[in-house]
Scaffold this motif. Structure first.
Motif, mmCIF file in Angstrom:
data_model
loop_
_atom_site.group_PDB
_atom_site.id
_atom_site.type_symbol
_atom_site.label_atom_id
_atom_site.label_comp_id
_atom_site.label_asym_id
_atom_site.label_seq_id
_atom_site.Cartn_x
_atom_site.Cartn_y
_atom_site.Cartn_z
ATOM 1 N N GLU A 117 0.854 -1.186 0.000
ATOM 2 C CA GLU A 117 0.000 0.000 0.000
ATOM 3 C C GLU A 117 0.889 1.235 0.000
ATOM 4 O O GLU A 117 1.770 1.374 0.851
ATOM 5 N N TYR A 118 0.650 2.144 -0.939
ATOM 6 C CA TYR A 118 1.534 3.279 -1.167
ATOM 7 C C TYR A 118 0.736 4.582 -1.160
ATOM 8 O O TYR A 118 -0.484 4.596 -1.387
ATOM 9 N N GLU A 119 1.473 5.660 -0.926
ATOM 10 C CA GLU A 119 0.886 6.985 -1.036
ATOM 11 C C GLU A 119 1.845 7.892 -1.795
ATOM 12 O O GLU A 119 3.026 8.004 -1.453
ATOM 13 N N LEU A 120 1.313 8.520 -2.834
ATOM 14 C CA LEU A 120 2.043 9.515 -3.614
ATOM 15 C C LEU A 120 1.535 10.884 -3.220
ATOM 16 O O LEU A 120 0.319 11.121 -3.198
ATOM 17 N N ARG A 121 2.468 11.808 -2.890
ATOM 18 C CA ARG A 121 2.100 13.162 -2.482
ATOM 19 C C ARG A 121 2.946 14.178 -3.218
ATOM 20 O O ARG A 121 4.109 13.924 -3.529
ATOM 21 N N PHE A 122 2.366 15.334 -3.453
ATOM 22 C CA PHE A 122 3.136 16.450 -4.003
ATOM 23 C C PHE A 122 2.311 17.720 -3.866
ATOM 24 O O PHE A 122 1.095 17.689 -3.632
ATOM 25 N N VAL A 123 3.003 18.834 -4.015
ATOM 26 C CA VAL A 123 2.367 20.148 -4.045
ATOM 27 C C VAL A 123 2.501 20.675 -5.469
ATOM 28 O O VAL A 123 3.571 20.574 -6.080
ATOM 29 N N ALA A 124 1.420 21.238 -6.006
ATOM 30 C CA ALA A 124 1.466 21.739 -7.384
ATOM 31 C C ALA A 124 0.544 22.937 -7.537
ATOM 32 O O ALA A 124 -0.445 23.091 -6.812
ATOM 33 N N SER A 125 0.893 23.788 -8.493
ATOM 34 C CA SER A 125 0.062 24.930 -8.852
ATOM 35 C C SER A 125 0.402 25.323 -10.279
ATOM 36 O O SER A 125 1.334 24.783 -10.885
ATOM 37 N N ALA A 126 -0.349 26.276 -10.824
ATOM 38 C CA ALA A 126 -0.101 26.778 -12.175
ATOM 39 C C ALA A 126 -0.487 28.239 -12.230
ATOM 40 O O ALA A 126 -1.313 28.711 -11.447
ATOM 41 N N GLU A 127 0.092 28.962 -13.157
ATOM 42 C CA GLU A 127 -0.219 30.385 -13.283
ATOM 43 C C GLU A 127 -1.675 30.608 -13.662
ATOM 44 O O GLU A 127 -2.281 31.606 -13.279
ATOM 45 N N THR A 128 -2.243 29.680 -14.441
ATOM 46 C CA THR A 128 -3.650 29.753 -14.829
ATOM 47 C C THR A 128 -4.299 28.414 -14.497
ATOM 48 O O THR A 128 -3.617 27.419 -14.223
ATOM 49 N N ASP A 129 -5.637 28.381 -14.488
ATOM 50 C CA ASP A 129 -6.310 27.100 -14.286
ATOM 51 C C ASP A 129 -5.809 26.112 -15.334
ATOM 52 O O ASP A 129 -5.807 26.418 -16.542
#
Length: 728
Positions: free
Chosen positions: A539-551
């Protein structure tokens, strides 16, 4: 086992490895085995259920689903030879010319020949104006080769059938014979001999594979026989003139079938029976039988009487239906070897002339197998075959000098970067586990192995294997440089035309990818990291933080190397906005253990700048032994968002969700361009299960993303995105 000196630690003994690994590494110290033989973690193992009086020889199997493997087994399942390929494989066998051969797919796309020491000889293809087909290839004793090749042509099918496409693409197959120097000496083209209306394929399709030739061979008199699945026909033609000699089955059948009024359908592997002129075997997939059923069958053709007499068949009880693929091999002792091809069905069934099963076996992970064979083989590889499997607490090596019976011990060499000049271990075993303390601190480390025989002679070296020297411990972060503090180290940004993208400096840390020009294919800009380990049932969990300049819409998945691109998990479409958000995805590894998984972040759908940070991949069902990289807070238990239902919908659809505590909930709907289509008023929901209904208020039909955001009273924030299809 005796360990040798390294550039760091000097001499040390075997117990140092065990102590450094600790009890938590017990699973890695006990490699996957096949009857006591260490094998790679993702290698299928042969499991016989019947092992009686089979013919002599070893079993040859090539897998064409999951990891592509060339496999040779003894009857009891002991591996004699194995090799993992970059793509699924077909038709692994010994040719009439005496060499071994197999099909290897992209990027090679050709027939590879091997000598009896398993060393590559050549890669063979038909002439360059056509694509070489993977269904059939014969290398003859005089060095001539028979190929099936593909050619596509455009045709106005509205002139042939009502409703036909005016610009339909027709796929035809041709037979080519090349001499030992690669010169074309014969070409027989389907266009010249088979009408488009001979096929049982739908003629109103935009793309029509009207022949689907799937075997080619030489008959007893030197002329050519082929099987064409989509014609339900086996054909013999003159090798010099190309004139058709006879047509068996299909719309142009020239024979009366005796004892077999249903004939055969959608067949594979049409072969002349050795030593019995006018006798032929085939694998009858039987899709068009009533009821559908598959079998192995032998016919005797009487050209004077115009009859095709069924003289032998094997139909298992209860019936088996193998809709595609399959093979039949008549063995020297008159037994018949049958491959049923598909998962859950035997890959090898050997029956005697009376139809009694004398041998039967399947592969434990039951991949697809196009054909299976039995051949005698006595081979000795010049060097050991080495498999390197990095794990969370060290690296596991599996090695074997195939066919050698006089190996006394193995030597393991290692070194920093892409060299392996230091003797780091000797062992009489065929596997070894190395903990981080046994390796240098270099970011890259390389390994090679040799075999020492009983006379003290050292073999040739195995292939050099280089891996990332990163061992996070059980439960630790497998992602190297997940915070991007090392820039793009251990990451790769893949950019393909027509997209244009580059990594730019991000003052707040993390990674910024500027997409200057997007593409209809998001994978044209992909941020990826390789060499990740996923253990079956983990059982695994992938995590990250992400954003973009536009939707912006991003896709994230974990898959095997491409090809064959085996998918292990898929987060689907994620909607990014200007505010950084933490994404989390839990999954269970349901496929075979792998140490070559890849994280893919697909960024190429449009022009914008995407920011990524704090990437982690951890195993959840094991007690952590060490942790590297940034830690992330766990999701509060109980937050769930189900898929939209019904999906697709043309009236209304519902999105069900569960909250661990009272929360303010926002639901926004976006189209596939990332444009906001609908935002519902914020609502407060209590802890527990709820649902929101959406009616026809989204606009036109199409795919929409439903983004649910929940802000709990304790300050925890949860975000999930689901996809739905609206129809009018």
């Amino acid at each position: 086992m005796r360990l040798g000196p390294t550039s760091r630690t000097g001499w040390f003994v075997a117990v140092a490895i065990v102590a450094a690994a600790g009890a938590s590494a017990a699973a890695q110290l006990a490699p996957r085995e096949a009857l006591g033989v260490p094998v790679p973690a993702d290698m299928p193992r042969l499991v016989p259920s019947v092992n009686d009086k089979s013919a002599e020889g070893k079993l040859f199997i090539g897998t064409n689903s999951g990891p592509g493997y060339l496999l040779v087994f003894e009857n009891d399942g002991t591996p004699y030879f194995y090799r993992q390929l970059a793509s699924p494989t077909y038709d692994f066998k010994i040719q009439p010319a005496g060499v071994l051969s197999y099909w290897e797919g992209p990027p090679l796309n050709g027939w590879v020949t091997l000598d009896h020491a398993f060393a590559p000889i050549d890669t063979l293809r038909g002439t360059s104006q056509y694509e070489t087909n993977h269904h059939g290839f014969q290398l003859l004793p005089d060095g001539h080769a028979l190929f099936i090749v593909d050619e596509k042509r455009q045709r106005d099918m509205s002139e042939v059938v009502y409703g036909g496409y005016p610009d339909a693409v027709i796929l035809g197959q041709h037979v080519q014979e090349l001499d030992a120097d690669g010169n074309l000496v014969m070409e027989w083209r389907s266009w010249d001999h088979f009408e488009i209306t001979d096929t049982w394929q739908r003629l109103t399709s935009a793309n029509i594979d009207y022949v689907h030739m799937n075997s080619v061979g030489v008959d007893f008199d030197g002329h050519i026989i082929v099987s064409s699945r989509h014609l339900n026909e086996c054909t013999k033609f003159h090798r010099q003139t190309g004139e058709i000699i006879w047509r068996l089955g299909g719309k142009n059948n020239q024979f009366e079938f005796v004892n077999d009024p249903g004939m055969f359908s959608t067949q594979h592997d049409f072969r002349a029976v050795p030593g019995k002129p006018h006798h032929y075997t085939l694998f009858d997939n039987g899709v068009q039988h009533e009821p559908p059923r598959s079998r192995a069958v032998e016919y005797r053709l009487d050209l004077n009487a115009g009859t095709a007499e069924k003289v032998w068949e094997y139909v298992p009880e209860p019936f088996i239906l193998s809709g595609t693929m399959g093979s039949v091999q008549r063995l020297p002792n008159s037994n018949t070897l049958i491959n049923w091809a598909h998962p859950g069905l035997p890959k090898v069934t050997e029956v005697d002339p009376s139809g009694s099963v004398v041998y039967e076996a399947d592969l434990d992970d039951s991949p697809k197998v196009y054909r299976a064979f039995r051949f005698p083989l006595a081979a000795v590889a010049p060097a050991p075959h080495l498999t390197v499997e990095p794990g969370p607490e060290g690296v596991h090596l599996v090695f074997e000098r195939f066919g050698a019976t006089d190996v006394d011990h193995y030597r393991v060499y290692g070194g920093d970067g892409r060299r392996a000049g230091d003797l780091i271990a000797t062992t009489k075993e065929r596997s070894i586990f190395l903990a981080p303390s046994d390796l240098s601190a270099s970011a890259l480390y390389s390994i090679k192995v040799t075999a020492i025989d009983e006379q003290g002679r050292e073999s040739a070296e195995s292939a050099l294997h280089t891996f990332v020297n990163h061992f996070p411990g059980r439960g630790g972060n497998q992602i190297v440089n997940g915070s991007f503090s090392g820039g793009t180290d251990n990451w790769q940004l893949s950019v393909n035309d027509p997209a244009r993208a580059q990594v730019i400096e991000h003052p707040e840390g993390g990674l910024a990818v500027e997409i200057e020009q997007g593409s209809e294919s998001p994978w044209h800009v992909t941020l990826e990291q390789e060499s990740l380990g996923l253990e079956r049932d983990g059982e695994y969990e992938l995590r990250f933080v992400a954003s973009a300049e536009t939707d912006y819409i991003m896709e994230v998945s974990i898959a095997g190397p491409c090809p064959p691109c085996v998918h292990y998990t898929d987060m689907g479409y994620l909607l990014l906005g200007p505010q950084p958000e933490r994404f989390a995805h839990r999954f269970t590894m349901e496929k075979t253990t792998t140490f070559s998984a890849e994280l893919h972040m697909l960024l190429g759908s449009a022009a914008t700048t995407v920011y990524v940070d704090s990437v982690s991949l951890r195993r959840l069902d094991q007690q952590p032994t060490s942790v590297t990289g940034p830690s992330a807070p766990a999701d509060a238990p109980g937050f769930e968002v189900a898929p939209a239902y019904p999906n697709p919908f043309n009236g209304s659809t519902r999105l069900a969700f569960a909250l661990p505590e009272a929360s303010l909930v926002n639901l926004a709907v976006y189209n596939m361009l990332g444009q906001l289509s609908l935002r519902l008023p914020e609502q407060r929901f209590s802890a527990g299960r709820h649902e929101i209904q959406l009616d026809k208020q989204l606009g036109g039909s199409g795919v929409y993303l439903l983004r649910l955001e929940a802000q709990s009273e304790s300050g925890a924030k949860f975000v999930a995105t689901r996809r739905t299809l609206m129809l009018h």
